[in-house]
Design an enzyme around this catalytic site. Structure first.
Site, PDB file in Angstrom:
ATOM      1  N   TYR A  29       0.864  -1.179   0.000  1.00 44.54           N
ATOM      2  CA  TYR A  29       0.000   0.000   0.000  1.00 44.54           C
ATOM      3  C   TYR A  29       0.906   1.236   0.000  1.00 44.54           C
ATOM      4  O   TYR A  29       0.859   2.082   0.886  1.00 44.54           O
ATOM      5  CB  TYR A  29      -0.979  -0.004   1.178  1.00 44.54           C
ATOM      6  CG  TYR A  29      -2.284   0.690   0.821  1.00 44.54           C
ATOM      7  CD1 TYR A  29      -3.176   0.097  -0.064  1.00 44.54           C
ATOM      8  CD2 TYR A  29      -2.598   1.945   1.329  1.00 44.54           C
ATOM      9  CE1 TYR A  29      -4.350   0.728  -0.428  1.00 44.54           C
ATOM     10  CE2 TYR A  29      -3.767   2.584   0.966  1.00 44.54           C
ATOM     11  CZ  TYR A  29      -4.645   1.957   0.087  1.00 44.54           C
ATOM     12  OH  TYR A  29      -5.805   2.598  -0.278  1.00 44.54           O
ATOM     13  N   HIS A  31       3.226   4.487  -0.486  1.00 43.72           N
ATOM     14  CA  HIS A  31       3.037   5.942  -0.544  1.00 43.72           C
ATOM     15  C   HIS A  31       4.397   6.587  -0.767  1.00 43.72           C
ATOM     16  O   HIS A  31       5.413   5.887  -0.873  1.00 43.72           O
ATOM     17  CB  HIS A  31       2.362   6.433   0.738  1.00 43.72           C
ATOM     18  CG  HIS A  31       3.035   5.958   1.995  1.00 43.72           C
ATOM     19  ND1 HIS A  31       4.298   6.366   2.364  1.00 43.72           N
ATOM     20  CD2 HIS A  31       2.644   5.069   2.954  1.00 43.72           C
ATOM     21  CE1 HIS A  31       4.640   5.780   3.498  1.00 43.72           C
ATOM     22  NE2 HIS A  31       3.660   4.977   3.878  1.00 43.72           N
ATOM     23  N   GLY A  33       6.432   7.967   1.127  1.00 42.86           N
ATOM     24  CA  GLY A  33       7.464   7.607   2.105  1.00 42.86           C
ATOM     25  C   GLY A  33       8.226   6.367   1.643  1.00 42.86           C
ATOM     26  O   GLY A  33       9.457   6.323   1.664  1.00 42.86           O
ATOM     27  N   HIS A  34       7.468   5.349   1.207  1.00 49.04           N
ATOM     28  CA  HIS A  34       8.115   4.150   0.663  1.00 49.04           C
ATOM     29  C   HIS A  34       8.920   4.498  -0.590  1.00 49.04           C
ATOM     30  O   HIS A  34      10.038   4.031  -0.781  1.00 49.04           O
ATOM     31  CB  HIS A  34       7.066   3.107   0.256  1.00 49.04           C
ATOM     32  CG  HIS A  34       6.222   2.579   1.372  1.00 49.04           C
ATOM     33  ND1 HIS A  34       4.867   2.797   1.437  1.00 49.04           N
ATOM     34  CD2 HIS A  34       6.531   1.827   2.457  1.00 49.04           C
ATOM     35  CE1 HIS A  34       4.376   2.184   2.512  1.00 49.04           C
ATOM     36  NE2 HIS A  34       5.367   1.599   3.152  1.00 49.04           N
ATOM     37  N   GLY A 145      12.882   3.542   7.075  1.00 43.25           N
ATOM     38  CA  GLY A 145      12.410   4.907   7.304  1.00 43.25           C
ATOM     39  C   GLY A 145      12.592   5.345   8.754  1.00 43.25           C
ATOM     40  O   GLY A 145      12.366   4.559   9.681  1.00 43.25           O
ATOM     41  N   GLN A 146      12.951   6.599   8.906  1.00 46.77           N
ATOM     42  CA  GLN A 146      13.042   7.198  10.244  1.00 46.77           C
ATOM     43  C   GLN A 146      11.666   7.276  10.904  1.00 46.77           C
ATOM     44  O   GLN A 146      11.543   7.340  12.120  1.00 46.77           O
ATOM     45  CB  GLN A 146      13.671   8.593  10.125  1.00 46.77           C
ATOM     46  CG  GLN A 146      13.923   9.294  11.434  1.00 46.77           C
ATOM     47  CD  GLN A 146      14.808   8.488  12.365  1.00 46.77           C
ATOM     48  OE1 GLN A 146      15.798   7.904  11.940  1.00 46.77           O
ATOM     49  NE2 GLN A 146      14.441   8.438  13.638  1.00 46.77           N
ATOM     50  N   GLN A 151      11.874   0.697  15.120  1.00 43.65           N
ATOM     51  CA  GLN A 151      12.061  -0.457  14.236  1.00 43.65           C
ATOM     52  C   GLN A 151      13.422  -0.364  13.539  1.00 43.65           C
ATOM     53  O   GLN A 151      14.177  -1.344  13.474  1.00 43.65           O
ATOM     54  CB  GLN A 151      10.940  -0.487  13.196  1.00 43.65           C
ATOM     55  CG  GLN A 151      11.193  -1.430  12.048  1.00 43.65           C
ATOM     56  CD  GLN A 151       9.976  -1.538  11.145  1.00 43.65           C
ATOM     57  OE1 GLN A 151       8.985  -2.147  11.506  1.00 43.65           O
ATOM     58  NE2 GLN A 151      10.032  -0.940   9.966  1.00 43.65           N
ATOM     59  N   SER A 183       1.697   7.320   5.985  1.00 44.87           N
ATOM     60  CA  SER A 183       1.578   5.960   6.518  1.00 44.87           C
ATOM     61  C   SER A 183       0.457   5.264   5.762  1.00 44.87           C
ATOM     62  O   SER A 183      -0.550   5.889   5.425  1.00 44.87           O
ATOM     63  CB  SER A 183       1.219   6.030   8.007  1.00 44.87           C
ATOM     64  OG  SER A 183       0.768   4.769   8.458  1.00 44.87           O
ATOM     65  N   SER A 184       0.643   3.979   5.518  1.00 43.99           N
ATOM     66  CA  SER A 184      -0.441   3.211   4.884  1.00 43.99           C
ATOM     67  C   SER A 184      -1.690   3.299   5.744  1.00 43.99           C
ATOM     68  O   SER A 184      -2.812   3.286   5.245  1.00 43.99           O
ATOM     69  CB  SER A 184      -0.022   1.750   4.722  1.00 43.99           C
ATOM     70  OG  SER A 184       1.218   1.671   4.045  1.00 43.99           O
TER      71      SER A 184
HETATM   72  P1  AMP Z   1       5.773  -0.434   6.115  1.00 46.29           P
HETATM   73  O1  AMP Z   1       5.254  -0.785   4.761  1.00 46.29           O
HETATM   74  O2  AMP Z   1       4.882   0.472   6.887  1.00 46.29           O
HETATM   75  O3  AMP Z   1       6.235  -1.633   6.893  1.00 46.29           O
HETATM   76  O4  AMP Z   1       7.084   0.440   5.873  1.00 46.29           O
HETATM   77  C1  AMP Z   1       8.133  -0.023   5.065  1.00 46.29           C
HETATM   78  C2  AMP Z   1       9.301   0.921   5.207  1.00 46.29           C
HETATM   79  O5  AMP Z   1       8.910   2.235   4.808  1.00 46.29           O
HETATM   80  C3  AMP Z   1       9.806   1.037   6.654  1.00 46.29           C
HETATM   81  O6  AMP Z   1      11.218   1.110   6.643  1.00 46.29           O
HETATM   82  C4  AMP Z   1       9.203   2.341   7.105  1.00 46.29           C
HETATM   83  O7  AMP Z   1       9.935   2.981   8.130  1.00 46.29           O
HETATM   84  C5  AMP Z   1       9.235   3.145   5.821  1.00 46.29           C
HETATM   85  N1  AMP Z   1       8.275   4.245   5.882  1.00 46.29           N
HETATM   86  C6  AMP Z   1       6.948   4.160   6.162  1.00 46.29           C
HETATM   87  N2  AMP Z   1       6.380   5.384   6.173  1.00 46.29           N
HETATM   88  C7  AMP Z   1       7.379   6.272   5.902  1.00 46.29           C
HETATM   89  C8  AMP Z   1       7.447   7.691   5.778  1.00 46.29           C
HETATM   90  N3  AMP Z   1       6.374   8.469   5.921  1.00 46.29           N
HETATM   91  N4  AMP Z   1       8.635   8.252   5.486  1.00 46.29           N
HETATM   92  C9  AMP Z   1       9.749   7.476   5.323  1.00 46.29           C
HETATM   93  N5  AMP Z   1       9.751   6.133   5.415  1.00 46.29           N
HETATM   94  C10 AMP Z   1       8.593   5.532   5.713  1.00 46.29           C
END
Ligand code: AMP
Length: 297
Positions: A29, A31, A33-34, A145-146, A151, A183-184
């Site tokens: 999902y 965005h 950020g990813h 991601g920060q 994590q 965020s997703s």
């Molecule tokens: P997730 O799909 O939520 O497990 O996130 C996958 C990666 O994307 C992880 O390393 C997260 O920290 C990073 N991530 C998620 N949201 C953001 C964001 N808004 N900005 C930067 N990195 C992100």
């Protein structure tokens, strides 16, 4: 772009990759950020691998595993447009066959405070899946991601503890124009909740302002400044607002960098987290706004 979902196909594909191999694990999902992680990875990877896997073992039984947002088709076309070489999309049975036995259990304050306290077992699930993915993909450089500061710290430690020959890049939090960290889970928010959600960013800004205007403040005073802002929004149910040592995740007795301002809060059924980093050199890493490449401090 190759889409791989079995271990056998991944093993074979891996023999064709040339390094450096970059890897960005996600739960999909996608965005901005990813995508910032993927774009950055693209610039320094000869072969760029992504994974999309909603990892059931990092969700507690009462959490949102079943409603976690998914759109694999859209994610794949996005990754293709960024130039990702391979996407690994395993099934749950592939990752966790019925006789699966061995878990990675991070210990100490880094894994048991803050997110670790509210979500017992969460980092066990995260570390286990990330170790498995690292074993399968065998990357040289990985991107996190920060936004998920704890994590990222847990994985950094796992790499160190297990002497893994992997470099980890932690990239700034990408934000919506009004400051909400992407965020997703933001997709769960109804419009009034989405509006209320910006209060997390505003509270972090208040914490930063408290430190900048009164550098002698105690950690408790900075936390209070954040809580005062959060209290203005009736839709918010606070889990925690804290300031912690960025390396150990222990509570700070005296305010000094490197430190993290951390907030976790509920809006309705949606749990959001966000943070600002007060870096060792006294500068701030507060993230960046989608569409901008430089970080705003
Ligand atoms: P997730 O799909 O939520 O497990 O996130 C996958 C990666 O994307 C992880 O390393 C997260 O920290 C990073 N991530 C998620 N949201 C953001 C964001 N808004 N900005 C930067 N990195 C992100």
């Amino acid at each position: 772009m190759q889409i791989i979902s079995t271990l056998q196909d991944l093993m074979y594909a891996r023999t064709q990759w040339s390094g450096p191999v970059g890897f960005v694990p996600t739960m999909g999902y996608l965005h901005e950020g990813h995508l910032a992680l993927y774009r950055s990875a693209r610039t320094e990877s000869q072969t760029l691998i992504g994974s999309i896997f909603v990892n059931p073992i990092q969700f507690a039984p009462h959490e949102d595993l079943n409603r976690y947002p998914r759109d694999l088709e859209r994610d794949l076309s996005t990754l293709e447009s960024i130039g990702v070489d391979v996407v690994f999309t395993p099934s749950t049975e592939t990752m966790y066959p019925s006789d699966f036995t061995t878990y990675v259990v991070p210990e100490g304050p880094l894994a048991t405070q803050a997110e670790g306290a509210t979500r017992p077992g969460h980092f066990r699930g995260v570390a286990t899946v990330v170790l498995k993915l690292f074993q399968l993909v065998q990357p040289d450089i990985v991107y996190f991601g920060q936004k998920d500061a704890q994590q990222t710290a847990v994985i950094t430690h796992m790499i160190q503890d297990f002497n893994m020959p992997i470099k980890l890049r932690a990239l700034p939090t990408v934000r919506e124009a009004d400051g909400l960290a992407m965020s997703s889970r933001n997709s769960y928010l109804a419009p009034p909740q989405r509006e209320a959600a910006t209060i997390l960013y505003q509270a972090l800004q208040a914490g930063r302002a408290a430190i900048e205007t009164h550098p002698q403040s105690s950690p408790a005073e900075v936390v209070q400044a954040m809580k005062d802002v959060l209290a203005r929004e009736p839709q918010i149910r606070l889990d925690y607002a804290e300031i912690r040592d960025a390396r150990t995740f222990l509570q700070l007795e005296v305010l000094q960098p490197p430190a993290l301002l951390l907030i976790a809060a509920w809006i309705g059924q949606t749990r959001l987290i966000d943070n600002f980093v007060f870096q060792a050199d006294g500068s701030w890493n507060t993230g960046q706004f989608a569409g901008h490449s430089s970080s705003r401090t």
